[in-house]
Write a protein that holds these residues in place. Structure first.
Motif, PDB file in Angstrom:
ATOM      1  N   ARG D 350       0.790  -1.234   0.000  1.00  0.00           N
ATOM      2  CA  ARG D 350       0.000   0.000   0.000  1.00  0.00           C
ATOM      3  C   ARG D 350       0.821   1.282   0.000  1.00  0.00           C
ATOM      4  O   ARG D 350       0.251   2.353  -0.121  1.00  0.00           O
ATOM      5  N   ILE D 351       2.095   1.194   0.199  1.00  0.00           N
ATOM      6  CA  ILE D 351       2.870   2.440   0.252  1.00  0.00           C
ATOM      7  C   ILE D 351       3.543   2.709  -1.094  1.00  0.00           C
ATOM      8  O   ILE D 351       3.792   1.799  -1.882  1.00  0.00           O
ATOM      9  N   ASP D 352       3.824   3.992  -1.330  1.00  0.00           N
ATOM     10  CA  ASP D 352       4.396   4.408  -2.601  1.00  0.00           C
ATOM     11  C   ASP D 352       5.916   4.267  -2.642  1.00  0.00           C
ATOM     12  O   ASP D 352       6.529   4.479  -3.683  1.00  0.00           O
ATOM     13  N   LEU D 353       6.507   3.950  -1.515  1.00  0.00           N
ATOM     14  CA  LEU D 353       7.962   3.827  -1.468  1.00  0.00           C
ATOM     15  C   LEU D 353       8.381   2.456  -2.005  1.00  0.00           C
ATOM     16  O   LEU D 353       7.645   1.475  -1.864  1.00  0.00           O
ATOM     17  N   ASP D 354       9.563   2.414  -2.590  1.00  0.00           N
ATOM     18  CA  ASP D 354      10.102   1.138  -3.054  1.00  0.00           C
ATOM     19  C   ASP D 354      10.586   0.289  -1.878  1.00  0.00           C
ATOM     20  O   ASP D 354      11.093   0.821  -0.890  1.00  0.00           O
ATOM     21  N   VAL D 355      10.468  -1.023  -2.065  1.00  0.00           N
ATOM     22  CA  VAL D 355      11.023  -1.964  -1.088  1.00  0.00           C
ATOM     23  C   VAL D 355      11.998  -2.855  -1.856  1.00  0.00           C
ATOM     24  O   VAL D 355      11.585  -3.755  -2.583  1.00  0.00           O
ATOM     25  N   TYR D 424       5.805  11.182   2.323  1.00  0.00           N
ATOM     26  CA  TYR D 424       6.788  10.914   1.255  1.00  0.00           C
ATOM     27  C   TYR D 424       6.608  11.888   0.104  1.00  0.00           C
ATOM     28  O   TYR D 424       7.579  12.314  -0.541  1.00  0.00           O
ATOM     29  N   ALA D 425       5.368  12.281  -0.146  1.00  0.00           N
ATOM     30  CA  ALA D 425       5.081  13.147  -1.296  1.00  0.00           C
ATOM     31  C   ALA D 425       5.054  14.614  -0.913  1.00  0.00           C
ATOM     32  O   ALA D 425       4.791  15.477  -1.753  1.00  0.00           O
ATOM     33  N   ASP D 426       5.322  14.924   0.331  1.00  0.00           N
ATOM     34  CA  ASP D 426       5.167  16.299   0.789  1.00  0.00           C
ATOM     35  C   ASP D 426       6.331  17.175   0.291  1.00  0.00           C
ATOM     36  O   ASP D 426       7.326  16.673  -0.223  1.00  0.00           O
ATOM     37  N   THR D 427       6.155  18.473   0.434  1.00  0.00           N
ATOM     38  CA  THR D 427       7.181  19.413  -0.037  1.00  0.00           C
ATOM     39  C   THR D 427       8.422  19.347   0.851  1.00  0.00           C
ATOM     40  O   THR D 427       8.354  18.930   2.002  1.00  0.00           O
ATOM     41  N   ASP D 428       9.520  19.799   0.295  1.00  0.00           N
ATOM     42  CA  ASP D 428      10.749  19.849   1.076  1.00  0.00           C
ATOM     43  C   ASP D 428      10.559  20.713   2.328  1.00  0.00           C
ATOM     44  O   ASP D 428      11.048  20.382   3.405  1.00  0.00           O
ATOM     45  N   GLU D 429       9.841  21.831   2.139  1.00  0.00           N
ATOM     46  CA  GLU D 429       9.637  22.743   3.256  1.00  0.00           C
ATOM     47  C   GLU D 429       8.890  22.026   4.378  1.00  0.00           C
ATOM     48  O   GLU D 429       9.237  22.127   5.551  1.00  0.00           O
TER      49      GLU D 429
END
Lengths: 442, 462, 442, 462
Positions: D350-355, D424-429
């Protein structure tokens, strides 16, 4: 330590006390008391302060003077195993040390828990409204009678109750009825349940409420509740049903049998037997909403549009309505209701139904075993039973009960030759011992 | 910080008849309830608890409510499994409970200056009803039917409701100009129909009824009885006893005076004490010492009113009260009263609001003047304290009835005063929109009453 | 109920499990296990699941098989009365069910409590740095030795300990020393305390640490701590002092007597005797800060400039420094440290000092009474005592201890004719019984 | 929501010598500590607790930490006063404790496939040290001095530190490309100096070492022993046993596998199991059945390493582990493992990060790619969940090592996944400034280490 002679629960150092007195402008605390000398108390109570350890030891020692008996006792008050998580959660200080939720913005937790408790009772009774608690089954019955008095415009002043009813319940009911000039009368029973024909004959214009129980005080499941409801209806009387939360999880829905009000014990979840401490269940039809006694929690919204909970319809209550309130109740059993709700959550509907089914099976099985003993017949009533049943013994019941106590078992002696036995999950594993003891003493 | 309803987290429907040992016509078809796992249950209630103010979170200065610290050890004492026996235990097998009940009865009688005590009433209001029913039985026993109970206007709502529940007409006594009972008004109100005068002392703005002896004489001379509402007993501990002031019957609020937890609305306990003349009418059973050396026994008072609770009241609560009294002893009890009064007077000194009546004891009714007391209270929530009782008693306009109790220290009272003063001096806008820093913003209570939704079933129907 | 055969602590309904498996794209849970068949387990352990009620009954029944004795036992492990509030607060789930504070922003509560615990030890020891716990006194002593090994650049590899030392403590120390090729040797004692002259003679270049205790394992207060410290200094060895939090509240400040490290038991606050479960106290001079074993909490600021707390100097620790860490400790006794801190708060300094003074008075009084009995001499050592003391008995000590046990009292039998007795606030009220029992069995 | 230090609420200085029964030269002059009342103490710690995440507050998916629900009833079992007896009790008077210890030893031996178990080590790392010391003693007993312990690079830091504490040199084994032990590298690393290989299985990214039999052979052939780090045993319960895989010695982390509370950093307990050959070297005392019908006895193993704890370890914790094992039984234990593995796999889906590595079991190491894993974690705090372990193990860049355990349900995992994905998708700020919704904002950890202030005394000096 430095506060050894004062209350250990006030934090004042001598310096702070002095500063505070100076700020007020008096010399000592005594100067703040405006009590005429003639009625001032200058004696003592002779109560020595003890340490908490001493008190724990003292109370444990005293309480240990009660015998260690396996209790096959019921008659309106039941203990089931209360999962440990109930204590741990209910004991959280934010619940236990909070007050009634007069400031809902900082009381959302308890309000929601009580709202959920109400909802659980709505499911169990099928009725629209449940309050968030009365003291116990007996006082809830009393409040039902005063509700009947308020909502029934008949000239009736008689509350009809079954002849087999716990005496304490009837005594409490009478005290609630007396203020409204109502009287309590009984209707006959046949073999442990209502004699509906006799009830129908008795019911008339003078009756303002008909009360029936299922299970009855003797553990019999009332088989003709709908018929009793019809009798009440015809008399334009309120039909109030007494039960408890465990039984309600499997027995006919009160709404289906026409109950206007359901009262009873909800403390059979969440509480040990606790020497009679209870939790009064009170639910009724939506028609009576503005006549309900006790606290009600309602859903609302906050200024941000989020769902929020609050005590509601407080204009029914004593602190607003004073002598025209629907009840004088103020502090109720909120924390016990929380406990019951947590217990129900841990069981879930399947666990609750399993528990209730065992209440039927265990009672049936134990009655059969005792009934096989010579000198005993059980169950006395040819009915389905829930948790408990009556045994007829050849010998005097009091002596049998006393002998059983010597063997380590507590049962009820009803009258000359009747003994009542209650079995729950807490005692189901001890029935062999009880049967042996019966065999021994009969 | 919203926590979903348990029902929103998932419910389960059980087919009840499938496995029931009962015939179908005696059972319901199905049962639908939430079915959380134990971890889910733990989290649900833990999160709910975190959205709740409590005495262990901070000051709770609700006037007339006496919210004080609940010593933790009393919980352990009451958790003794030997305390939780079934109420139908035989006398001989329940000696431990009976002895502890007896000891508590005796201690309460001493503290109140009463002759006999019942522990049965399960809350203060139930105690009131018990006391008034006892008074009624007393009058009836003496062939003396009386129809009225006299109650000061500033009294707790329960007094009025109790009198009505017991079948009495209420005669409301207006407050005197000094905030106390006006003797002339009392003379006028009391007469042959007077069953009792219900009074709390110090009264609900903390004033001691200095004329208590005259008040007692007026009521007694008219053949009435004097009822003491124990709500404010915390201010009198070891300094004055209702029995010594002429009261005939009283109730004790154990959560107010003896530090049992209020539990968000109970269980309480409201023992009732009476003078000898009224003892025969107390609820049954009571407990007394049996013959020398044979322990304790239950007995039925000769002219008992019967019962006010199905069994023996909220026994597990009463144990905590016993433990508290034992912990404090004579000097601790007197000190609790002294510090409660000291705290109220100090706090009143530190706030910018006027306090119209005095000298007060454990509580005072400040007035918010031209501000709305309820708004000031909501704003106080934003400053991290719990506000006082508002808009009551009515004799003080925009009343903020404040009772810090003995457990607060100087710095805590200073913080409380600062919250009072900041809120009181705040802008109209700030007051209108408060609170902003709480789990929920201002809640629409009018809407809740207008459109009652009292269960998750009601919400689901929407 | 529907989860009867699975763990009751997983919430998955059959439907949810199926949905999740479908999302993953496998047919069943077994397919998720990548265990070669050759090492897969397909047997069973024969452990029947029981209900929580059954387990509570079972464990209570088993534990009840230990005798009910009044314990006059100590020798390095002590129980004082723990106020009820300690349990109630420490048991709060936010403390008990939390993990190590790796995310300080959501762990401020525990971090602050540990910071306060460290501060309390700084006050009690007078040293600059206290960690927020080791396992127990013995392992703390072991860690002190490895600290000595790291901070002392001498060629020494000998740790000198008193000849009278709890055997378990020495055994643990030896295990910690072995890895660093250190050896443990003893120095002699005279009448219950250090023979400082003999110690001075022994101390030389080969010594890396000198350890002394006060009170000693026999309850004697060491009178020449400063002299011992001087001996250690001269040998350029670390001076490590063993004590416990209660004794430290009245005895000479370790900093004043030149201690470099203080180890010992902090579980004498906050814990029952608990079959030996402890709380290792560890404090040292600021010089050794970066060589301290275990967790440290430090004050810092958050992005808003508010004070905040965090685990700090983690580069000393195993999860960062691996084989160069100052210790392998990871999980320590944080929650026990919390308990000790709460207990100390409830006592306050006056309560703590009162408790400690009673440890002296009660031991002295009890020793005198036992010493008066024929067949016994006490205290054996002509020293001031703290909590405990040794009794010389004419009869064999083992037999005397066994006889006392039959009378309901537990004491230590040290050797042929020595018995050790420890008295605390928990047993001070039972000394009459012990003296009578001694009189009986001697 | 800052709570002052206890010391800031008021301290008291006691003149110690004034009432001391000891001579002045043995006592300190004074003692200064906070002196709060019990209500103040209760409020202080209640407020502190409210600033702390916990498993009862929500998901705590710290990879390799196995934070699962701690059943409340186990607390009650462990609170039995009969459990808390003094450790120097005679054998005959401590039968209850000895029996329960014996039962737990047996259960753990069965679960691990081991022959003998000691309960003495007070934590997992102490268990490691015990196990390695036992291995060392075994080698020495056989005249076989060995100087190295081989440890995969991805192992827990404690493995390395433990080996060093026991006096071994560490040989670090680089991970294979598939994330598992590379057999060739192992062959190269192992030799005559190898005392042991320390391995956790599944390893720290959740992968099962499929070649475990070959690994065991390589180590054993070289005369080394195989040590099992029990940190990941939760994934194996009822599915595989270290003993069956060739491990000679292992520790159990009772808080990870058997649901004892972690208490914010202990007390833990780290029992150690060994095969028969190593049993004589276990710490003393152990517990065994005495002669028929005479209960249980303590005994000293023939070649014991001595002790690793002053007494018997963290006994009150071990009781909870026993209660947990008894509650679950065979099927419950196996189901716990199954659900733990199911949950990890579902969440990873379910997460967008790679494993990067798989198939994994109870935990997985996702990579935050070009985001800073620590920042993503801080941002997750704002979404009301606790983030996973970050930046470890190093074989995965910007690793987020995630272990939801069996106690989370589907909806809880969905919430967790959402928090993962939003952060994970949030802005750098947003990532830089996170967290914003917590009791404290981002805390300066570098500053804390640079300017260590480790006590209130240090703060007062500023």
């Amino acid at each position: 330590m430095s506060r050894a002679n004062g209350t250990p629960y006030a934090p004042h150092t001598a310096e702070e006390t002095a500063e505070m007195l100076a700020e007020i402008g008096v010399d000592d605390e005594a100067a703040l008391f405006d009590i005429p000398e003639s009625v001032a108390f200058d004696g003592d109570f002779g109560i020595e302060p003890r340490t908490e350890r001493e008190i724990r030891d003292e109370c444990a020692r005293i309480l240990n003077r009660s015998d260690d008996l396996v209790e096959f006792l019921g008659r309106g008050h039941y203990g089931h195993y209360v999962p440990s998580v109930v204590d741990h959660l209910a004991d959280r200080a934010e619940f236990l040390t909070s007050y009634t939720q007069y400031q809902p913005e900082v009381s959302q937790g308890f309000l929601q828990a009580l709202f959920e408790y109400q909802s659980m009772l709505v499911e169990l009774t099928g009725l629209d409204v449940a309050n968030c608690s009365m003291y116990d089954a007996a006082t809830a019955l009393g409040e039902a009678a005063t509700l009947a008095d308020r909502v029934r415009s008949t000239s009736g002043d008689v509350v009809l109750v079954p002849e087999q009813l716990r005496e304490g319940k009837r005594a409490v009911l009478s005290n609630y009825c007396a203020g409204a000039d109502m009287t309590v009368e009984t209707y006959p029973m046949t073999d442990g349940t209502a004699d509906v024909d006799a009830l129908a004959e008795r019911a008339g214009d003078d009756v303002v409420m008909v009360y029936a129980e299922s299970p009855t005080v003797r553990g019999c499941i009332e088989e003709r509740l709908a018929a009793i409801g019809d009798v009440a209806d015809e008399a334009d009387a309120l039909f109030t049903l007494g039960s408890d939360v465990v039984a309600l999880s499997v027995l006919e829905s009160p709404e289906r049998v026409g109950a206007d009000v359901v009262v009873g014990e909800a403390g059979s979840l969440g509480l040990p037997t606790a020497y009679g401490m209870g939790l009064g269940l009170f639910a009724c039809r939506g028609d009576f909403l503005r006549q309900v006694p006790g606290r009600l929690v309602g859903a609302s919204e906050d200024a941000n549009g989020s769902r929020a909970y609050t005590l509601t319809l407080q204009t029914r209550e004593q602190h607003i309505r004073k002598e025209r309130a629907t009840s004088n109740i103020c502090t109720n059993q909120a924390w016990v209701a929380l406990r019951a709700a947590i217990h129900a959550a841990t069981l879930g509907p399947d666990g609750l139904v399993d528990l209730a089914n065992d209440c039927v099976r265990e009672a049936e099985a134990l009655a059969a075993r005792i009934g096989e003993l010579s000198g005993a017949a059980a169950p006395v009533h040819d009915r389905h039973h829930f948790r408990e049943f009556v045994v007829r013994v050849d010998q005097p019941a009091g002596a049998v009960a006393e002998d059983l106590e010597a063997e380590g078992f507590a049962v009820h002696a009803l009258d000359d030759h009747m003994i009542q036995v209650c079995v729950t999950d807490l005692t189901a594993g001890r029935t062999d011992g009880l049967v042996s003891a019966f065999a021994e003493v009969l | 910080v919203r926590e979903p309803l348990l029902s929103e987290k998932g419910q389960e429907t059980v087919d009840v008849r499938e496995e029931s040992p009962l015939p179908d016509d005696l059972t319901r078809e199905e049962l639908t309830l939430p079915n959380p796992s134990e971890p889910e249950t733990a989290r649900h209630y833990t999160r709910l608890s975190q959205m709740n103010w409590a005495i262990d979170a901070g000051p709770y200065p609700l006037g007339s409510c006496t919210m004080k610290y609940n010593p933790k050890f009393t919980e352990d004492v009451a958790a003794d499994p030997n305390a939780a026996i079934h109420p139908d235990r035989s006398e001989r097998s329940a000696q431990g409970v009976l002895e502890l009940q007896y000891r508590l009865q005796e201690a309460l009688a001493d503290i109140g200056g009463m002759d006999a005590v019942t522990l049965q009433p399960p809350a203060g209001a139930a105690g009131e009803l018990t006391g008034i029913l006892v008074a009624k039985a007393y009058h009836e026993h003496h062939g003396n039917d009386r129809s009225e109970v006299v109650i000061p206007a500033s009294a707790h709502g329960t007094n009025f409701a109790t009198a009505a529940t017991a079948g009495y007409d209420v005669v409301e006594l207006p407050s005197g100009e000094d905030g106390r009972v006006d003797l002339e008004a009392l003379e006028a109100a009391v007469g042959d129909d007077t069953a009792a005068l219900m009074l709390t002392n110090p009264n609900t703005v903390g004033l001691f009824e200095r004329d208590i002896t005259e008040i007692a004489d007026i009521v007694h001379d008219a053949g009435g009885l004097l009822y003491y509402d124990g709500a404010n007993l915390n201010a009198l501990l070891g300094r004055g006893r209702p029995g010594d002031m002429g009261f005939d019957v009283m109730h004790y609020n154990v959560h107010k005076t003896f530090a049992t937890p209020h539990g968000g609305g109970g269980p309480g306990a409201g023992p009732v004490g009476v003078v000898d003349e009224l003892a025969p009418f107390l609820p049954t059973p009571r407990v007394r010492e049996a013959e020398e050396g044979s322990g304790y026994e239950r007995f039925e008072p000769d002219d008992t009113i019967g019962k006010v609770h199905g069994f023996a009241g909220n026994w597990l609560v009463l144990i905590k009260a016993y433990a508290y009294v034992a912990r404090l002893g004579d000097e601790g009890l007197a000190d609790a009263a002294a510090k409660a009064v000291l705290n109220a007077n100090y706090l009143a000194e530190r706030i910018d609001l006027d306090v119209p009546f005095g000298p007060f004891h454990h509580e005072f009714a400040a007035t918010a003047g031209d501000r709305d007391a309820a708004d000031v209270a909501k704003r106080m929530l934003d400053f991290g304290v719990h506000p006082p009782t508002t808009k009551w008693p009515e004799m003080v306009p925009e009343a903020m009835l404040t009772e810090p109790t003995e457990i607060e220290g100087k710095s805590s009272l200073d913080d409380l005063a600062e919250a009072f003063n900041l809120a009181y001096a705040d802008t109209d806008e700030a007051l209108d929109s408060a609170p902003n820093r709480t789990a929920a913003a201002r809640i629409d209570q009018v809407g809740a009453a207008r459109n009652p939704r009292l269960s998750w079933q009601a919400l689901e129907e929407e």
